[in-house]
Design a protein around this motif. Structure first.
Motif, PDB file in Angstrom:
ATOM      1  N   GLN A  10     115.385  24.077  53.496  1.00 23.04           N
ATOM      2  CA  GLN A  10     115.618  25.519  53.415  1.00 23.04           C
ATOM      3  C   GLN A  10     116.340  25.889  52.111  1.00 23.04           C
ATOM      4  O   GLN A  10     115.971  26.853  51.424  1.00 23.04           O
ATOM      5  CB  GLN A  10     116.447  25.979  54.612  1.00 23.04           C
ATOM      6  CG  GLN A  10     116.684  27.476  54.667  1.00 23.04           C
ATOM      7  CD  GLN A  10     117.629  27.841  55.791  1.00 23.04           C
ATOM      8  OE1 GLN A  10     118.794  27.418  55.795  1.00 23.04           O
ATOM      9  NE2 GLN A  10     117.134  28.602  56.777  1.00 23.04           N
ATOM     10  N   TRP A  21     109.676  30.365  62.811  1.00 16.99           N
ATOM     11  CA  TRP A  21     110.462  29.208  62.353  1.00 16.99           C
ATOM     12  C   TRP A  21     110.124  28.885  60.895  1.00 16.99           C
ATOM     13  O   TRP A  21     111.009  28.573  60.097  1.00 16.99           O
ATOM     14  CB  TRP A  21     110.172  28.004  63.231  1.00 16.99           C
ATOM     15  CG  TRP A  21     110.925  27.978  64.530  1.00 16.99           C
ATOM     16  CD1 TRP A  21     112.028  28.707  64.870  1.00 16.99           C
ATOM     17  CD2 TRP A  21     110.624  27.161  65.666  1.00 16.99           C
ATOM     18  NE1 TRP A  21     112.440  28.392  66.132  1.00 16.99           N
ATOM     19  CE2 TRP A  21     111.595  27.450  66.645  1.00 16.99           C
ATOM     20  CE3 TRP A  21     109.654  26.228  65.957  1.00 16.99           C
ATOM     21  CZ2 TRP A  21     111.617  26.808  67.896  1.00 16.99           C
ATOM     22  CZ3 TRP A  21     109.653  25.591  67.197  1.00 16.99           C
ATOM     23  CH2 TRP A  21     110.623  25.877  68.150  1.00 16.99           C
ATOM     24  N   GLU A  70     111.786  31.302  58.646  1.00 19.83           N
ATOM     25  CA  GLU A  70     113.216  31.022  58.570  1.00 19.83           C
ATOM     26  C   GLU A  70     113.497  29.844  57.645  1.00 19.83           C
ATOM     27  O   GLU A  70     114.524  29.808  56.949  1.00 19.83           O
ATOM     28  CB  GLU A  70     113.766  30.749  59.966  1.00 19.83           C
ATOM     29  CG  GLU A  70     115.275  30.579  60.015  1.00 19.83           C
ATOM     30  CD  GLU A  70     115.796  30.331  61.412  1.00 19.83           C
ATOM     31  OE1 GLU A  70     117.002  30.029  61.535  1.00 19.83           O
ATOM     32  OE2 GLU A  70     115.011  30.423  62.374  1.00 19.83           O
TER      33      GLU A  70
END
Length: 621
Positions: A608, A360, A363
């Protein structure tokens, strides 16, 4: 606030404090086996019978005197007593073999509904078959037991350990039964105590029990107990370290270090203490980095003992307000995380859980993780090596500790020493942290400075940090903690827009006055959001509020000169007894970017996107 002209006097007192506090708890184990899981092992994982003992009947008699301190040493549950043929005359008020079982590794809170909030003593018992061989030694090894444990083998006490997140090890060679029939009993007690590390007040679930792997490691009688193989500080072309033998024949022995892929093989002789140190040219070694997490097969051997490890090599240092990884400036794109899989109640149980958490993080765009607020599983560090993630790891000197209690300092230093022992060969480990959000004061400064100096003495190849507190005056924020003078990073927690201030849109009004010319790491910021709850950006607990908070935090933080990374709070929702709102929390801290059901919240994508931009700027990706 402590005036600067008192810092020298306070730090001078550290030597006195260290002398007073000593170096190790009375009953701490001997040096931990380096890479213990990589030895020849007999796993003791699986079902362990257990007895709940809130009154500690199995440890104390009716006058509150410990059975294992009596003349006979008998009478406690650790005897695992069985009735003889004359059953009608014997009074035995427990029976492990007829009791229920818990899975190990695993906490007790998540395995039995009646133990959800239980704090106290539980006894564990495991029978196993092991016939000792001549010329071998055997070590019983627990990855972690929370918090205080008393450990017995075949009815005899091995020792006592305090600390819920560091390994426990005992040489059991002479205590094993010649017949091969053995049993181990553990008294595990997760009661919170004011003088413990951590203390009684924390913001995570107090999981009790044997929470990490248990095994028995076999070695020759003279064996490799410890080693360090790393690049020298600020010298990428030099390999340094040592190999430590234990056993009667440890002096004058040949020790061979081999890295076949790099064409390196070197033989050394141990000194009178069984230690061989080395300093070798290593210009052919490819360095480890998040972009290229190169690991080498390293072999350390002496006589019949051969230990295999996978080790990466890199340098990390600071220069002004830069962090240099292998001599190049790096921006630490991080996230904080607990040792907990949010999808399954309880502590993370093994490699699958840990790999999921780090996947995670990858990512999300991370090259860095903060393993808060205590030592995590050794497997986590090895996975970070493999997956290319730098690591901040810390000891649970959390909030307000009993700063003036010598035993509390001994405990904290022992946990720090064991943390460094386990992690010193892991290329991923970049930062040792000595604490989180500790309030400034003279006793605290002495305590924390002693920990910093202990860490530097044990390992000078990593950066030293602590998550500091702030001082606020309206929208003006000052970072001027005297402990910062001892650290390599200026790292601090700030919660503008959640615990401090008003709406997320007001976050950008904050300005920072940071007193130290060092790299700045924001060790925490964030806000709660219940996944699936949607409203406008000014409505707390909504995904939109958390999203706006992150957007404005990133704008605000970009104005800080010397900002070189961050670890927002936190990767995933986690269980916390303090979080009691029946609608939005329900026993969870909801600051996770991923929910307790594995759903990514809107703020996940904000961070992100930002990390992708920073990767392009620093890594060219």
């Amino acid at each position: 606030m402590i005036s600067r002209n008192r810092i020298k006097a306070l730090t001078a007192a550290v030597l006195l404090l260290a002398t007073t506090f000593g170096s190790r708890p009375l009953l701490a184990q001997a040096t931990l086996l380096q890479n213990a899981p990589g030895r020849k092992v007999l796993s003791l994982n699986g079902s362990w019978n257990y007895i709940i003992d809130p009154y500690e009947n199995g440890f104390y008699d009716y006058r509150r005197e410990a059975f294992d301190q009596s003349k006979t040493g008998k009478g406690g549950y650790y005897d695992n007593q069985k009735p003889s043929s004359r059953q009608e005359t014997e009074l035995i008020e427990y029976d492990f073999d007829k009791s229920a079982a818990l899975q190990v590794p695993g906490d007790w809170n998540s395995q039995d509904p009646k133990l959800l909030y239980y704090e106290g003593t539980i006894w564990y018992k495991k029978s196993f078959t092991l016939t000792p061989k001549a010329g071998k030694r055997y070590f019983l090894y627990f990855g972690a037991i929370n918090y205080e444990s008393h450990i017995y083998l075949n009815g005899k006490k091995l020792g006592k350990h305090q600390g819920g997140f560091t390994p426990i090890q005992y040489d059991i060679t002479s205590q094993l039964s010649p017949s091969g029939d053995n049993f181990v009993v553990v008294k595990a007690d997760n009661t919170r105590r004011p003088d413990a590390v951590p203390t009684i007040n924390t913001d995570w679930w107090n999981y009790g029990g044997i929470t990490r792997d248990v095994f028995i490691a076999e070695t020759p009688t003279t064996f490799i107990t410890d080693y360090k193989v790393q690049l020298a500080k600020n010298e990428p072309g030099t390999l340094t370290g040592y190999v430590q033998l234990s056993g009667e024949g440890k002096a004058g022995q040949s020790v061979t270090l081999s890295i076949a892929e790099a064409g390196l093989r070197h033989t050394l002789k141990t000194d009178a203490e069984g230690r061989a140190t080395f300093r070798l040219p290593a210009r052919k070694l490819k360095v480890w980095s998040p972009q290229s997490p190169k690991l080498y097969a390293v072999s350390v051997s002496s006589g019949a003992d051969v230990v295999q490890d996978r080790i990466g090599f890199r340098t990390i240092e600071t220069r002004g307000q830069d962090i240099l990884l292998n001599g190049k400036s790096v921006y630490l794109r991080g996230i904080s995380m607990h040792d907990e899989n949010p999808l399954i109640p309880g502590r993370a149980r093994g490699e699958g859980d840990l790999r999921m958490l780090l996947t995670w993080a990858k990512e999300l765009g991370c090259n860095y993780v903060r393993l808060a607020h205590y030592p995590h599983n050794e497997t986590m560090l090895k996975l970070a090596d493999e997956m290319g993630l730098l690591v901040w790891t810390e000891v649970p000197v959390y909030w307000t500790i009993a700063w003036e209690n010598p035993a509390t300092y001994q405990n904290a230093e022992a946990q720090l020493s064991d943390l460094i022992s386990v992690g010193k060969n892991r290329a991923s480990v970049a930062v040792w942290s000595v604490g989180n959000e500790t309030p400034p004061g003279e006793a605290r400064l002495r305590f924390m400075t002693s920990l910093v100096r202990k860490a530097r003495a044990l390992d000078d190849t990593r950066l030293l940090a602590a998550a500091l507190e702030l001082h606020r005056d309206g929208f003006k924020v000052t970072v001027d903690d005297p402990l910062g003078a001892e650290l390599d990073l200026t790292s601090f927690n700030e919660y503008m827009g959640w615990y401090v201030g008003g709406k997320p849109s007001e976050i950008t009004q904050y300005t920072f006055n940071i007193k130290y010319n060092k790299p700045v790491i924001i060790s925490e910021f964030g806000g709660d959001a219940l996944a699936g709850y949607h409203a406008d950006a000014d409505t707390r607990w909504s995904e939109e509020y958390q999203e706006a908070l992150y957007q404005n935090q990133l704008k605000m933080l970009s104005t800080i000169r010397g900002l070189r990374g961050m670890t927002p709070w936190i990767l995933a929702d986690f269980r916390a007894t303090r979080r009691q709102h029946p609608v939005y929390q329900n026993g969870f801290n909801r600051k996770g970017l991923i929910s307790s059901t594995g759903v990514k919240k809107k703020a996940f994508y904000v961070l992100q996107t930002y990390y992708r931009q920073m990767a392009q700027q620093y890594d060219g990706k």
